[in-house]
Scaffold this motif. Sequence first.
Motif, PDB file in Angstrom:
ATOM      1  N   ARG A  54       0.813  -1.225   0.000  1.00  0.00           N
ATOM      2  CA  ARG A  54       0.000   0.000   0.000  1.00  0.00           C
ATOM      3  C   ARG A  54       0.839   1.264   0.000  1.00  0.00           C
ATOM      4  NH1 ARG A  54      -5.358  -0.190   1.806  1.00  0.00           N
ATOM      5  NH2 ARG A  54      -6.349  -2.058   0.943  1.00  0.00           N
ATOM      6  N   THR A  55       1.958   1.270   0.696  1.00  0.00           N
ATOM      7  CA  THR A  55       2.669   2.522   0.952  1.00  0.00           C
ATOM      8  C   THR A  55       4.042   2.630   0.313  1.00  0.00           C
ATOM      9  OG1 THR A  55       3.784   1.752   2.965  1.00  0.00           O
ATOM     10  CG2 THR A  55       1.544   2.658   3.202  1.00  0.00           C
ATOM     11  N   ARG A 479     -10.442  -1.947  -5.850  1.00  0.00           N
ATOM     12  CA  ARG A 479     -10.451  -1.042  -4.700  1.00  0.00           C
ATOM     13  C   ARG A 479     -11.130   0.284  -5.052  1.00  0.00           C
ATOM     14  NH1 ARG A 479      -5.188  -1.091  -3.542  1.00  0.00           N
ATOM     15  NH2 ARG A 479      -4.608   0.975  -4.295  1.00  0.00           N
TER      16      ARG A 479
END
Length: 847
Positions: A54-55, A479
């Motif tokens: 995610r990061t 998403r």
Amino acid sequence: MNNEKINPNQLYGLLPTTADGIETLTELALDVQWSWNHAADDLWQQLDPELWDRTHNPWIILQTVSREVLEQKLTDNDFRGKMDALMAFEQHAATDTKWFQQSHPDTPLTCVAYFSMEYMLSEALPIYVGGLGNVAGDQLKSANDLGVPVVAIGLLYQQGYFRQEIDRQGAQQALFPYNDPGQLPITPLRLPNGEWLRLPITLSGFTVWLRTWQVQVGGVKLYLLDSNDAANLPTHRGITTELYGGGSDLRIQQEVVLGIGGWKLLMTLGIRPEVCHMNEGHAAFLVLERASTLMKETGLPFDAALAVTRTGNLFTTHTAVAAGFDHFSPALMGQFLGDYARNELGIDFDTLMALGRQSPTNSSESFNMAYLAIRGSGAVNGVSRLHGVVSRQLFNDLFPRWPTDEVPVGYVTNGVHMPSWDAEAADQIWTEACGKNRWRGGLGAVGDDISKVSDEALWQLRTSCRHDLVDYTRKRLERQFLVSGHPPGLVDIATKVFDPNTLTLGFARRFVEYKRPNLLLHDPERFIRILTSHEQPVQLVIAGKAPPFDESGKALIQQWVQFIEQHSLYQHVVFLGDYDMLLAEHLVQGADVWVNTPRRPWEACGTSGMKVLVNGGINVSELDGWWAEAYTPDVGWALGDIQEHGNDPAWDAAEANALYDLLEKQIVPEFYNRDQRGIPVRWVERMRKSMATLTPQFSTNRTVREYTETYYLPAATRYVKRAADKGAAGVSIIKLRQSIGNEWNNLEFGDATTESIANGYLFHVPVMLSTLTPDQVAVELYAAGINGETPECILMKTDSANNNGSNYVYTAVVTTHRPASDFTARIMPRYEGIAIPLEDNRIRWQH
């Protein structure tokens, strides 16, 4: 400063453990070299796979993971081995003799200070918008690779640029999440006694405190300033809230912080750069503060101090239209810089305003930051060959009566940092063919080495990268649809979109009208036929943000989203929201063809298409920006006729049809025409040629070496020479400029004569110099270029035997087939070591 070993418990944000090895892990996490080192990915992924996905932010992972996980990994031999290997690699890279030290061991250049409003280093540090930040970040990385002595100055934004969501109607929504400094890969900049370095500057009579931060980019340090200090008034704490947000009053304060505050920070740290490189005009106020520092040290007046310091300043312009430059009203300038002009520079307000005006005496004209940058620099450059031409036209009014070709704007074509954008599979191929250090020195053998890679290996690279992009697209679209509240059926479709064996196009840009992001929608029925062909289908991934207040740009996004929905094209076209660096990496790695459709000549350079090169992607683009100098028929495809057509809708329609033709007749058939091995031989040959010739040429390795040798080294030499003897040269320059200026209107041409000689002419031009002497002026014959050729400039000479008082006869022999009437005499000032017309734009013409 700040070279001592990191103690995790002294950092902004405590880590959960002090176990042996945490210092090494911390040091790795806080050096953004991990952003271009594939070997580092596995290390951080082991600690928290989901958070890493995610990061891509190791510093968040270290602060988030539990003590037990950290301590278990730090005692795991495999993990420690990878960690120690990474640290050993970085330490070796830091101490190894690099290109700059090998190529230029004896130079006065010890430091280049690079100033930019934004930097794109990693998605973990969201202080960027796009192209300008991409250039800045990639050049810092290559400066590290090459050992060029660079420090950088920027701003730390509390919110940065907006984050994008696409709602169910296809409309862009802007979100502004807070950038928590404790979760960014940065550290407070501390003095040797441990005190956090805070700088005071004055804005409208108020003291504003600036906090300082440090980002480690290998051997290069990026210093960031922000105004969110508890001692400041609320209005001042918000100066560094948004990147390019707010109105002119916020922008001018940000640019004061960047330029004036940035220079003050360097002085506080004891860093004395010979060269300051302004990446666009946002930092141009540093021109004033650098001169102010010299004034305080030497007692020079402002004009003499500027004459000295400007030789060490370089201004890179990225703007292709006049409206793109920052302008500030006289009222705003008076509010924020009026007292500064009088108290720090010792000049009146009108003198300051004249530095930023086309017409220095026009009191109603706004202050143009690009004009200040030009008048405060020793060199100016655009960012592609074509942009150099466009920039000379843009700035022509600052050099009245000078031919546009001689407006003093050069160019250095942008590049991209290839290790930051290559896929892991691409990295492996390049490493096997060209070695690990291929981007750290000269690139002479790179093209030949990559040309030897087999068809099978190159096609496997494309296949692997395309599969990865399809997987990523499905996850990201799922998403995106969940967040925007789409029905379950559509969310399920998102998990199955695309075919990993289908020709994949990529388009990702800022959604603004001049980039024509909707050119492919000109004839929807024809475009749909191309996409949905049963035998030779095509799929397209689109991404991009419209500026938050640009309704026309938002409408272009909505048109794409609604087009996909109305025609149920989810299997062939996907719009992925929130275009950031992580999404960009996947797109440029996975796209077979990169599409770019700007209106010529509004694309100053464009770097997105350069990023696909290292991954074997191929470009189809308008002949604008970098592609105008990169394109040949064997490396890609081109749109346009190298002419300018403005906003002509008929031309847009013609180019849309030309793009459809390219897809139908060349691009799609070439991709699907396979040999008995299942390989598209012609396609792979085009890949190989593109990788071999364009990847080295359009890497920041070449760009940074070119900046160093063309601009940094000469600027440092000139600056050191002018700064000697407390800037005495500056005083001499001003006196000479004044003496020439006092007599300039008294200079006169007499009646010229011409004699025909073999293969040319002998010109005699009488010139009355008044009280000036021949060593104070240059007399030339000038003939405009024909058919795009360079103009002819022939320096004339005078013989003292032919002189009579202040009357001189200048002569020149010219070998030419052109008529004598093509040649005109002109007079220019002449100074030793002075850049004409950049530093003195006077010129007189015979006719």
